[in-house]
Scaffold this motif. Structure first.
Motif, short mmCIF file in Angstrom:
data_model
loop_
_atom_site.label_atom_id
_atom_site.label_comp_id
_atom_site.label_asym_id
_atom_site.label_seq_id
_atom_site.Cartn_x
_atom_site.Cartn_y
_atom_site.Cartn_z
N GLU A 85 0.84 -1.20 0.00
CA GLU A 85 0.00 0.00 0.00
C GLU A 85 0.88 1.26 0.00
O GLU A 85 0.64 2.20 -0.76
N LYS A 86 1.91 1.25 0.86
CA LYS A 86 2.79 2.43 0.91
C LYS A 86 3.56 2.59 -0.40
O LYS A 86 3.72 3.71 -0.90
N LEU A 87 4.02 1.49 -0.95
CA LEU A 87 4.78 1.57 -2.20
C LEU A 87 3.90 2.08 -3.33
O LEU A 87 4.34 2.88 -4.16
N ASP A 88 2.66 1.65 -3.35
CA ASP A 88 1.75 2.14 -4.39
C ASP A 88 1.48 3.63 -4.21
O ASP A 88 1.29 4.37 -5.18
N LYS A 89 1.51 4.07 -2.95
CA LYS A 89 1.23 5.49 -2.68
C LYS A 89 2.45 6.37 -2.97
O LYS A 89 2.34 7.42 -3.61
N LEU A 90 3.62 5.93 -2.51
CA LEU A 90 4.82 6.77 -2.64
C LEU A 90 5.62 6.48 -3.90
O LEU A 90 6.52 7.24 -4.25
N GLY A 91 5.37 5.38 -4.55
CA GLY A 91 6.17 5.00 -5.72
C GLY A 91 7.28 4.04 -5.34
O GLY A 91 7.43 2.99 -5.93
N SER A 92 8.08 4.43 -4.35
CA SER A 92 9.15 3.57 -3.86
C SER A 92 9.62 4.12 -2.52
O SER A 92 9.35 5.28 -2.19
N VAL A 93 10.30 3.30 -1.75
CA VAL A 93 10.97 3.78 -0.53
C VAL A 93 12.33 3.12 -0.44
O VAL A 93 12.54 2.03 -0.98
N GLN A 94 13.24 3.79 0.25
CA GLN A 94 14.57 3.21 0.46
C GLN A 94 14.68 2.80 1.92
O GLN A 94 14.41 3.61 2.82
N TRP A 95 15.07 1.54 2.15
CA TRP A 95 15.20 1.11 3.53
C TRP A 95 16.45 1.74 4.15
O TRP A 95 17.35 2.06 3.39
N PRO A 96 16.52 1.93 5.45
CA PRO A 96 15.52 1.61 6.45
C PRO A 96 14.24 2.44 6.29
O PRO A 96 14.31 3.65 6.07
N CYS A 97 13.12 1.75 6.42
CA CYS A 97 11.82 2.40 6.36
C CYS A 97 11.04 1.89 7.57
O CYS A 97 10.62 0.73 7.60
N ASN A 98 10.92 2.74 8.56
CA ASN A 98 10.30 2.31 9.82
C ASN A 98 9.74 3.55 10.52
O ASN A 98 9.62 4.62 9.91
N ALA A 99 9.45 3.41 11.80
CA ALA A 99 8.83 4.53 12.51
C ALA A 99 9.73 5.76 12.51
O ALA A 99 9.26 6.90 12.43
N ALA A 100 11.04 5.53 12.57
CA ALA A 100 11.98 6.66 12.57
C ALA A 100 12.10 7.30 11.19
O ALA A 100 12.45 8.48 11.08
#
Lengths: 87, 937
Positions: free
Chosen positions: B753-768
């Motif tokens: 869901e997040k990837l579809d919303k943002l396009g992509s993310v680079q880890w670390p991807c967490n609360a911080a």
């Protein structure tokens, strides 16, 4: 579109790759030589820690067996590490 | 989903905090300083007609269609080349402007074929669109005068054509080739009416063109058009997905008609590529539908038997039964598996879970073993995490770029284009490589220093650079004091005379003064970034070299901000992901050691199975154990170890020694010759999941078509596990990612869901870092303090001898990928139909070898034959080849030598001999030995 995919290989192989040295002896010696700059006790501990962290148990067992049977084949630091692993 | 047309704002965005407010047709708009009037208008929702402008290229101002009126200014300036100014009032429509634009269009159309209805670009042609926008109703000049309508069409490129009669000479293709790709293969030849686009005076195929597709993408008409569009028609829908080739991980729009893929178009919003592509990702997707694809499972009792097609249930039941039988007979540890870096994170995760939970051991490894395992080890030791530090965009802020053991223009071409752009802007370049790669000198690029070191001496060179930094007082003392540990001991070591450039000059072949100058530049030239490849890792001291580079970066404070860092250019599309997902035998997902009781406990609780606390076998250890008799069955997912791994005879002997080899792949590859079960895999066009690229970017891989095999690869692993008595059930791959996120702190915030919303993310991807982490180690290292590690140089055991006097180093080429299983089944073979041996003219001459001769390449473990190409890219004594073709099988000659810490093979240093295959009247080896000067054994 696309090239031949099943041409006869043009390769030949030989059997002298390992020179009769067991993989465990070879790898332990390769690790040991990287720690020659350290004081022997520290080096042996570091080598033992590395082997403990990355080697599967049967490899460690084979190293210990080889260390017992042919200690001269091992770098002295690798041999010392093997003793630590045994302990 | 309909065909996705991305907005084109006409000119590129400008960075900067200062803003300017203008009025466009009475509407206020505020934009960054330096923005063009055209872009400002587009941002306010007003599209100004244009032809030569597109927002991927700097403004050019040639078509004169985007003219506007500006209050208080004379004339009708081009809006693309006019920057905004505070208070500016712009009119985009007036009778005068309409007349001017119609006049411009009349001129264009008077020399353009009027075949819109049958044109391949019908519906996707900016010229056609603009004719409508400006209200063109007549062409007063007629069509009888001089024109270009009879210009021939260049069809030499296998993927696109150049229909010169439709060219409007807007230069977008020429500028794309230069500005975006950085190849400068195209030019405008002639003047005035005779101006025409030219591929350097020849056809496209014979030119310097690298077939990246940037020109096709930029062309506003049908002039440069994909042949697939010409043949199939304009696509009608798009699916945004991720390329399955190199570790750059480009985003593409897969454009289809129904379920037929027409073309792959680079996606402008793709974080890794931002609208650019290379010949592989853009065009070489035909393998997915190649007739060689195996779509039905097959089994056989013996590797000498014929394959027998079976249904999925039979294949899975057979596999599970045989695995369990072998375990019952030889022990739990007698079986294992290899995950694939060509499959998704979700597929990799379930395979390693199947091995750890259903097989009941940790005998899982991945192809990173033979490429970037030293990166994982070295960066974890020094920085605390097994991944590169930067995002790709970071290179735009680098002042000094140091490329070590990598050939980005071939291996990672889309990133190379970013890099070259920055170098053209003025960044300095240092190349450390035995081979004079294209980056050393190419159009508008020249390395300030090329340290052409002898293969196998990386560590000596990096230590010498650090020696210069330390002894010349160039250490970033504040950074080191605040952020690092172990510096004093390291400083004492690195300052020793044996690490000086002068001391290692003879060994490395790098002139001491050149090395000193390079070190000074790296330390004092501003933001300095290291980019490296397999020329670093595939050595007996690969891990040491990674730590040596990390030491250098820490010593100079080049970590933790844009423009700096230590960056592996990873090979396969999901090699980062396959490592992240726990494919190494000593690590659970997220790089946590298997012996950690707490971490293991969380997995055991979630999985409902006890996990062994000892590391499993690595790939080479599996081979050794197979030959020793204790390892009897191997499951190989999407990896052709019989071609890609070193010392082929050793690999194939190990495979022959096993009782069961299960291959899961698209094709009957070389490894499948030794397999008993073949489970057909899915191409990236059929997958649903995620890939993680070299910058830790997690991208969605979306299915373009249903699995042609009838089953997703993650389902295969789940069903084998279940047949072995361990249920693994997921309704959808998003559930697998949810499990990964629940168990892996660096992925805690990742979901489909997040990837579809943002396009992509680079880890670390967490609360911080809920939206990910483009740059790592900003305020502190992952391990707390960055750790300086001592890196003494230890020469490889592999030396040139009288019998094998040359050193072979291997690599890859732009148009082919890895073992070639995919690219050999595309028209890319037009560029690289065979592997060749590059040999220095001197080494060739003393052996009587001429360009194009068939030669024998031999080492102590094997020999092969291939065609020689004379090249002075390598120094005397070094030869080079690629490993894309099984018929040459370059790894027949590479040896068992490997990185001391990780067993990553030493592909880059093999002592070899080269001789004519058919010398006149005598044997090749004899002739070569006679002619060569004696060399010490």
């Amino acid at each position: 579109m696309g090239a031949e995919l099943r041409m006869e290989p043009r390769t030949e192989t030989r059997t002298e790759s390992h020179g009769g040295i067991s993989p465990q002896i070879r790898m332990a010696n390769e690790i040991a030589v990287q720690f020659h700059h350290q004081p022997p006790e520290e080096a042996a501990a570091a080598i033992a820690a590395h082997i403990r962290a990355f080697w599967e148990p049967r490899m460690r067992a084979e190293l210990l067996r080889r260390a017992e049977a042919e200690p001269q084949a091992l770098d002295p630091l690798a041999l010392a590490a093997a003793r630590l692993l045994r302990g | 989903m309909s065909l996705l047309k991305e907005p084109d704002l006409g000119t590129p965005a400008k960075a900067g905090l200062a803003t300017v407010t203008i009025e466009v047709d009475g509407l206020p708009v505020t934009v960054p300083e330096g923005t063009s009037v055209m872009r400002a208008a587009a941002l306010s929702g007003i599209e100004i007609p244009k032809l030569c402008a597109t927002d991927s290229l700097e403004a050019f101002g040639s078509c004169r269609l985007c003219l506007v009126e500006i209050e208080g200014r004379r004339g009708t300036p081009a809006s693309c080349t006019t920057p905004v100014a505070e208070g500016m009032k712009v009119r985009t429509q007036s009778p005068k402007l309409a007349k001017l634009r119609q006049g411009v269009m009349e001129l264009y159309i008077s020399d353009h074929p009027l075949d819109c209805l049958t044109c391949s670009a019908n519906g996707d042609c900016e010229l056609q669109d603009m004719a409508g926008v400006v209200g063109l109703r007549q062409v007063r000049y007629g069509y009888s005068g001089a024109n270009h309508l009879a210009e021939p069409t260049d069809t030499s490129n296998p993927y696109f054509q150049f229909e010169a009669s439709k060219c409007i000479a807007c230069s977008r293709c020429v500028r794309a080739c230069g500005e975006i790709q950085g190849t400068f293969a195209l030019t405008i030849e002639g003047r005035g009416f005779n101006s025409k686009v030219s591929a350097g005076g020849t056809d496209f195929m014979s030119s310097e063109c690298v077939s990246c597709g940037a020109c096709v993408q930029a062309c506003p008409t049908a002039t440069l058009q994909e042949k697939s569009v010409v043949q199939l028609g304009m696509p009608t829908r798009s699916v945004i997905t991720t390329c399955a080739y190199c570790g750059v991980g480009c985003s593409f729009k897969a454009e289809l008609r129904g379920t037929e893929l027409v073309r792959m178009v680079p996606y402008k919003d793709g974080g890794a590529n931002e609208g650019h592509s290379c010949v592989k990702g853009r065009f070489a997707f035909g393998y997915a539908t190649h007739p060689d694809r195996v779509l039905t499972p097959m089994i056989r009792e013996s590797i000498t038997d014929e394959w027998r097609q079976v249904d999925w249930e039979t294949a899975i039941t057979y596999t599970a039964r045989r695995l369990r039988e072998i375990q019952a007979r030889y022990g739990v540890g007698a079986i294992g598996g290899i995950t694939s870096s060509r499959t998704t994170n979700e597929e990799v995760y379930v395979v390693q879970k199947m091995i750890r939970a259903a097989f009941g051991n940790n005998n899982v490894d991945t192809c990173a073993r033979v490429c970037h395992s030293p990166t994982g080890y070295g960066l974890k030791q020094t920085f605390g995490t097994s991944a590169g530090t930067q995002d790709f965009r970071s290179v735009a802020k680098a002042d000094v770029i140091m490329v070590i053991g990598a050939n980005p223009t071939d291996g990672h071409p889309v990133f190379a284009s970013r890099m070259k752009r920055r170098i053209r802007e003025g960044a300095k370049l240092i190349v450390i490589d035995p081979r004079r790669i294209d980056l050393v000198r190419s159009p508008h690029i020249e390395a300030t220093h090329h340290l052409q070191l002898a293969p196998g001496t990386n560590v000596a060179v990096i230590n010498a650079m650090a020696h210069v930094v330390l002894t010349e007082g160039l250490v970033a003392r504040d950074f080191v004091a605040e952020r690092c540990e172990g510096f004093e001991e390291w400083a004492e070591f690195i300052a020793r005379p044996e690490n000086s450039p002068e001391a290692v000059e003879e060994l490395t072949g790098v002139p001491a003064e050149e090395l000193r100058a390079a070190a000074r530049l790296y330390a004092t030239g501003g933001n300095a970034a290291i980019y490296y490849g397999l020329g670093v890792t595939e050595h007996s001291q690969g891990s040491t070299m990674v730590m040596g580079m990390a030491n250098l970066a820490m010593a100079t404070g080049n970590i933790g901000r844009e423009g700096v860092g230590v960056n592996p250019l990873r090979g396969q599309n999901n090699v980062q992901g396959s490592c992240d997902m726990g494919s190494f035998p000593h690590e659970l997902p997220g790089y946590r050691h298997i012996s950690d009781d707490v971490v293991r406990g969380t997995f055991e609780e979630m999985w409902g199975r006890e996990i062994q606390s000892e590391p499993g076998l690595r790939i080479p250890n599996m081979f050794d154990a197979a030959l020793e008799g204790s390892f009897r069955a191997l499951y190989v997912q999407g990896e052709d170890i019989a071609q890609s791994d070193p010392n082929t005879s050793h690999v194939t002997a190990a495979l022959r020694a096993m009782e069961l080899v299960v291959v899961q792949d698209l094709f009957l590859n070389e490894t499948a010759r030794f397999a008993h079960v073949f489970l057909p895999g899915t191409s990236f066009l059929e997958k649903d999941g995620t890939f993680t690229n070299a910058e830790r970017r997690i991208n969605r891989v979306r299915p373009v078509m249903p699995p042609r095999t009838g089953k997703h690869e993650w389902q295969i692993a789940c069903e084998i596990a279940e047949a072995m008595g361990y249920p693994m059930r997921y309704a959808h791959p998003s559930e697998i990612m949810d499990e990964i996120a629940a168990l892996t702190p660096t992925f805690a915030g990742v979901s489909f869901e997040k990837l579809d919303k943002l396009g992509s993310v680079q880890w670390p991807c967490n609360a911080a870092a809920p939206e990910g982490t483009p740059i790592m180690h900003v305020d502190g290292f992952v391990r707390g303090k960055g750790k300086f590690v001592l890196t003494p140089f230890v020469p490889t055991r592999e030396r040139s001898t009288r019998k094998f006097p040359l050193i072979l180093t291997t690599g890859r080429i732009l148009t082919q990928y890895n073992v070639g299983a995919q690219t050999r089944r595309t028209a890319n073979v037009a560029w690289h139909p065979e592997d060749v041996l590059e040999i220095h003219p001197h080494d060739a001459e003393v052996r009587g070898i001429s360009d194009g001769d068939e030669v024998v390449l031999s080492s102590r473990v094997g020999q092969t034959s291939l065609r020689a190409v004379l090249s002075d890219r390598m120094p005397v004594g070094v030869v080079y080849t690629t490993f894309h073709h099984p018929v040459t099988g370059a790894n027949v000659v590479t040896t068992e030598n490997s990185d001391w810490a990780t067993n990553c093979p030493e592909y880059k240093v093999t002592a070899v001999q080269v001789g004519l295959k058919n010398p006149p009247g005598r044997q090749a080896a004899t002739r070569a030995e006679e002619l060569l000067p004696a060399m010490a054994d």
